[in-house]
Design an enzyme around this catalytic site. Structure first.
Site, PDB file in Angstrom:
ATOM      1  N   GLY A 220      -2.794  -1.559  -7.348  1.00 13.93           N
ATOM      2  CA  GLY A 220      -1.725  -2.536  -7.453  1.00 13.93           C
ATOM      3  C   GLY A 220      -2.037  -3.640  -8.457  1.00 13.93           C
ATOM      4  N   GLU A 221      -0.982  -4.075  -9.162  1.00 11.99           N
ATOM      5  CA  GLU A 221      -1.146  -5.182 -10.112  1.00 11.99           C
ATOM      6  C   GLU A 221      -1.310  -6.528  -9.412  1.00 11.99           C
ATOM      7  OE1 GLU A 221       2.203  -4.689 -12.718  1.00 11.99           O
ATOM      8  OE2 GLU A 221       1.060  -3.340 -14.032  1.00 11.99           O
TER       9      GLU A 221
ATOM     10  N   HIS B 185       0.837  -1.206   0.000  1.00 10.29           N
ATOM     11  CA  HIS B 185       0.000   0.000   0.000  1.00 10.29           C
ATOM     12  C   HIS B 185       0.873   1.259   0.000  1.00 10.29           C
ATOM     13  CE1 HIS B 185      -2.792  -2.873   2.270  1.00 10.29           C
ATOM     14  NE2 HIS B 185      -3.534  -2.518   1.222  1.00 10.29           N
TER      15      HIS B 185
ATOM     16  N   GLN C  38      -8.939  -6.761 -10.831  1.00 11.55           N
ATOM     17  CA  GLN C  38      -9.615  -5.589 -10.264  1.00 11.55           C
ATOM     18  C   GLN C  38      -9.184  -4.320 -11.001  1.00 11.55           C
ATOM     19  OE1 GLN C  38     -10.162  -4.675  -5.915  1.00 11.55           O
ATOM     20  NE2 GLN C  38      -8.274  -3.530  -6.239  1.00 11.55           N
TER      21      GLN C  38
ATOM     22  N   SER D 250      -2.827  -7.962   3.100  1.00 15.10           N
ATOM     23  CA  SER D 250      -3.357  -7.829   4.462  1.00 15.10           C
ATOM     24  C   SER D 250      -3.716  -9.204   5.016  1.00 15.10           C
ATOM     25  CB  SER D 250      -4.604  -6.946   4.456  1.00 15.10           C
ATOM     26  OG  SER D 250      -4.307  -5.722   3.827  1.00 15.10           O
TER      27      SER D 250
END
Ligand code: AMP
Length: 281
Positions: free
Chosen positions: A148-149, A38, A154, A187
């Protein structure tokens, strides 16, 4: 100093002032439990814009598994320290009622892109992602938003969303950040047991080896090779393994079917579901 704002109204007031002053806004939406992955997005957003806005919102409508939602790590105190360290200016922390005062019924159509991999394994997931990201974009009005890749599909969904609506925001893809041993930061890694965490880097090691085999094996053979690797370790339960092109993420039968091809995996370690991907060419 970082300003922490729980309401849409207050957040929009801050954004209004920034916009009037001609300040550019970089935005990183997250679900918290922050890690270096992140922070890399945030450092880049801070670098490329005048103001860094971050949101932390564990979006209930993108969880198809209630257990996963319940167990999602929440570490706001530690997150705030990390956010200060990267110079976050505005932190948006709405609660569920603030974001969804009424039940949401919007339905987005992403066609083939949403039918594969995460879309197939997690019904309703991308619709929930699209609803929250659109709503956040309308509140934050970012010039650029960073994704992020690691969550490759997404990212593709969001690129399609902003084209479809359309929304005046530039989507900036950012590379996957990994632990020293290769495990993609997530996470959900916090939920791995000691033993699971120890063997988790096998995902990365397998991808690295698989990428090198593309000159020797067909896509189907490579998929089987990867499957066999995981099957020889009973701790891993495969959700999917795909060799797919980088646009609509459809599986390829031959290497020359596409200009760019990736390996995508989703694997359970115990009850923690991990995803990863790697570019073959
Ligand atoms: P999340 O909090 O998991 O919803 O992720 C928020 C953003 O951080 C998404 O754009 C993710 O793709 C991105 N992200 C999460 N993990 C990583 C990672 N290991 N490397 C790069 N980006 C990541």
């Amino acid at each position: 100093m970082m300003v922490v704002i729980p309401t849409i109204k207050q957040f929009k007031e801050h954004i209004g002032i920034a916009k009037q002053a001609g300040i550019s806004i970089g935005f990183v939406p997250t679900m918290g439990a922050l890690h270096e992955g992140h922070l890399a997005l945030m450092r880049r957003a801070k670098d490329e814009n005048d103001l860094l806005a971050v949101s932390i919102f564990v979006n209930p409508i993108q969880f198809n598994n209630q257990e996963d939602l319940k167990k999602y790590p929440r570490t706001l105190e530690q997150d705030s320290i990390m956010l200060e360290s990267v110079g976050c200016d505005l932190l948006f922390v709405p609660d569920t009622l603030e974001m969804y005062p009424e039940p949401v019924t919007d339905q987005y159509e992403f066609g083939k892109l949403s039918e594969v991999m995460e879309g197939a394994s997690r019904p309703g997931h991308f619709n929930g992602v699209a609803i929250v990201v659109r709503k956040l974009f309308e509140i934050v009005e970012p010039d650029k938003a960073y994704f992020g890749e690691k969550d490759f599909q997404q990212l593709a969904i969001i690129q399609q969303l902003v084209k479809m609506i359309p929304l005046p925001v530039e989507i900036v893809p950012c590379p996957i950040i990994r632990e020293m041993d290769g495990l993609a930061m997530s996470s959900r890694n916090l939920r791995l047991s000691e033993n699971e965490r120890f063997i988790a880097p096998l995902i990365y090691q397998t991808l690295i080896k698989a990428v090198k085999l593309n000159t020797l094996l067909s896509p189907e053979e490579l998929k089987k090779w990867i499957t066999d690797k995981f099957k020889s370790h009973p701790e891993f339960k495969i959700d999917y393994i795909e060799i797919a092109e980088d646009q609509l993420l459809q599986p390829v039968a031959h290497w020359n079917d596409a200009n760019s091809v990736y390996i995508f995996v989703a694997i359970f370690l115990g009850n923690v579901r991990l995803i990863d991907n790697m570019r073959i060419f």
